[in-house]
Design an enzyme around this catalytic site. Structure first.
Site, PDB file in Angstrom:
ATOM      1  N   ASN A 318       0.832  -1.378   0.082  1.00  0.00           N
ATOM      2  CA  ASN A 318      -0.114  -0.073  -0.072  1.00  0.00           C
ATOM      3  C   ASN A 318       0.839   1.192  -0.001  1.00  0.00           C
ATOM      4  O   ASN A 318       0.728   2.169   0.942  1.00  0.00           O
ATOM      5  CB  ASN A 318      -0.852   0.136   1.044  1.00  0.00           C
ATOM      6  CG  ASN A 318      -2.167   0.598   0.807  1.00  0.00           C
ATOM      7  OD1 ASN A 318      -2.363   1.365   0.009  1.00  0.00           O
ATOM      8  ND2 ASN A 318      -3.118   0.745   1.924  1.00  0.00           N
ATOM      9  N   HIS A 349      -8.332   3.601   8.538  1.00  0.00           N
ATOM     10  CA  HIS A 349      -8.904   2.419   8.052  1.00  0.00           C
ATOM     11  C   HIS A 349     -10.228   1.957   8.546  1.00  0.00           C
ATOM     12  O   HIS A 349     -11.186   1.297   7.836  1.00  0.00           O
ATOM     13  CB  HIS A 349      -8.061   0.927   8.415  1.00  0.00           C
ATOM     14  CG  HIS A 349      -6.917   0.936   7.489  1.00  0.00           C
ATOM     15  ND1 HIS A 349      -5.572   1.488   7.712  1.00  0.00           N
ATOM     16  CD2 HIS A 349      -6.838   0.120   6.275  1.00  0.00           C
ATOM     17  CE1 HIS A 349      -4.916   1.149   6.877  1.00  0.00           C
ATOM     18  NE2 HIS A 349      -5.465   0.181   5.817  1.00  0.00           N
TER      19      HIS A 349
END
Length: 463
Positions: A318, A349
């Site tokens: 990521n 998140h």
């Protein structure tokens, strides 16, 4: 998932069309901005229905902040509003839908838009509200000197290439792409006359797109075969725990973690291919003279699978989110940058407890791994066999540490997470604490407090 794949495949076709028929030589910047925005809005509505209103509300709220807030506070207000709205949406998922994933889960696009909003706000603050001498070299390069128009703002946040799966990119890079300067700027970094060229080459993204599509196909096949057959939930099954020795459980943990990766490889690589197909993502020329299209790449699979340190693994997984965390948090944090960056990552998140188990464990293991590397690595550099031994050992430990850390990220809830860590005897937590108690920690340099010309300023002051 079907909507996601359908939209991304349609976006791929639209990207080729956009590059060929709406290239900078055929259409003005305004037309390119407009089409990129309209396609993006259409994809959002198609995928998420009325839930897509959350994306548009957040975008317009922050456009108002960008134009009305003082430049000294624009990054703070934008950050609070964007992260606050995202967190409220995350809360609705956990309490209203009881850990379920909506068939129209709009949180992914909202997370990407939050990244872009905060990135642009920080870069505007750097470009207008700070002196060049206060900035690092990277902050100076990415600083935005003028507020974007509404069309530019909407295009940057809602363009069809990144609205579904990202990745986040820098505003200046995106505008350079729309205006047709993106590739040219990177090519000017190379002396082509020395290489025998009379004029600048015209690199095509087709090869990079085909290569990335092959990776997405392999990832899709692995997802359909491996992921379904090796569920993460099995590692806390009572029968499995009662009949499987500890070392076998560690081995199975590695297998199920590997099986969980293909869906990320598929989504991120396909998103990268979409951007490349539109002509976006050129990053320059490597030492072999090969054109590189990895400016927006979110992962480096080879480096992930061969990582010999926790840091190396995180840096190649990521990638664009890691860059965002560095630019808006780590480089600007007044204290404890590592801890604050992990906390922001968890909050971004969502609010599932498993995320916080993962990222708090990640802080501990990162600090322990740093201490081991700083205190022990130099003893293994005296010979090739010792270096190979060190690399093999650190690879095994890194891969198992990552598996141990990310399992709660998949489990989400508290009960299965505690059950999992009990079955693992909390061994990584205990080892990390022992390392930090035994080995001395070396202070880490932090770039935010050392602007690029700090040495010159100090020299002037001393005189």
């Amino acid at each position: 998932q079907i909507n996601f794949v359908a939209c991304q495949l349609f976006a791929l076709l639209a990207a080729f069309w956009f590059r060929i028929y709406l290239g900078p030589n055929h259409a003005s910047s305004a037309v390119r901005h407009a089409f990129a925005t309209l396609f993006g809005i259409y994809f959002a509505v198609f995928c998420f229905g009325w839930y897509s209103i959350h994306l548009f509300v957040l975008v317009m709220m922050n456009y108002g902040i960008m134009n009305m807030a003082s430049i000294a506070n624009i990054h703070r207000y934008s950050f609070v509003v964007a992260m606050g709205y995202l967190t409220l949406c995350h809360i609705s998922r956990i309490y209203i839908f009881h850990y379920g994933i909506l068939t129209t889960d709009f949180s992914g696009p909202l997370m990407i838009i939050t990244q872009k909003i905060t990135t642009l706000a920080c870069q505007l603050h750097d470009g207008i509200g700070r002196q060049a001498g206060e900035l690092t070299a990277e902050q100076n390069r990415l600083a935005v000197k003028t507020r974007p128009s509404l069309l530019e703002y909407l295009s940057y946040l809602l363009n069809f290439m990144s609205i579904i799966a990202g990745p986040c990119s820098n505003y200046k890079d995106y505008v350079a792409f729309i205006e047709g300067r993106h590739v040219h700027m990177k090519l000017l970094e190379v002396n082509w006359k020395q290489k025998g060229y009379d004029r600048l080459p015209d690199p095509s993204p087709t090869g990079a797109v085909m290569y990335k599509l092959c990776i997405t196909l392999v990832s899709l096949i692995l997802f359909l075969t491996l992921t379904k057959n090796f569920p993460m939930a099995y590692i806390i099954d009572n029968e499995f725990l009662d009949n499987t020795p500890f070392l076998s459980r560690l081995g199975y943990l590695y297998v199920v973690t590997q099986a969980a990766k293909p869906k990320y490889y598929f989504a991120w690589t396909l998103a990268d291919a979409v951007n490349n197909a539109a002509g976006y993502g050129f990053s320059g020329v490597d030492e072999k003279g090969t054109f590189r299209w990895d400016l927006l790449s979110n992962l480096n699979i080879w480096n992930i699978e061969t990582a010999t340190s926790f840091k190396m693994y995180i840096e190649n997984w990521n990638i664009q989110t890691a860059a965002w965390l560095k630019r808006v948090c780590y480089d600007r944090a007044p204290w404890y940058p590592t801890a604050l960056t992990f906390v922001l990552s968890a909050l971004w998140h969502g609010i599932y407890p498993g995320y916080y188990f993962t990222f708090l464990t990640g802080i501990l293991i990162t600090l322990a791994a740093r201490a081991i590397r700083n205190n022990c690595r130099h003893y293994f550099l005296s010979s090739v066999p010792l270096k190979i031994t060190y690399d093999v050992l650190t690879w095994v430990v890194t891969q198992l540490a990552v598996c141990y850390t990310v399992a709660p990220f998949v489990m989400l809830a508290v009960e299965p997470t505690i059950k999992f860590y009990k079955s693992m005897y909390f061994h990584m937590h205990i080892l990390s604490v022992l390392v930090l108690l035994v080995l001395p920690m070396r202070p880490q340099a932090h770039s935010v407090r050392k602007p690029q010309n700090q040495a010159v300023q100090n020299s002037v002051k001393s005189k």
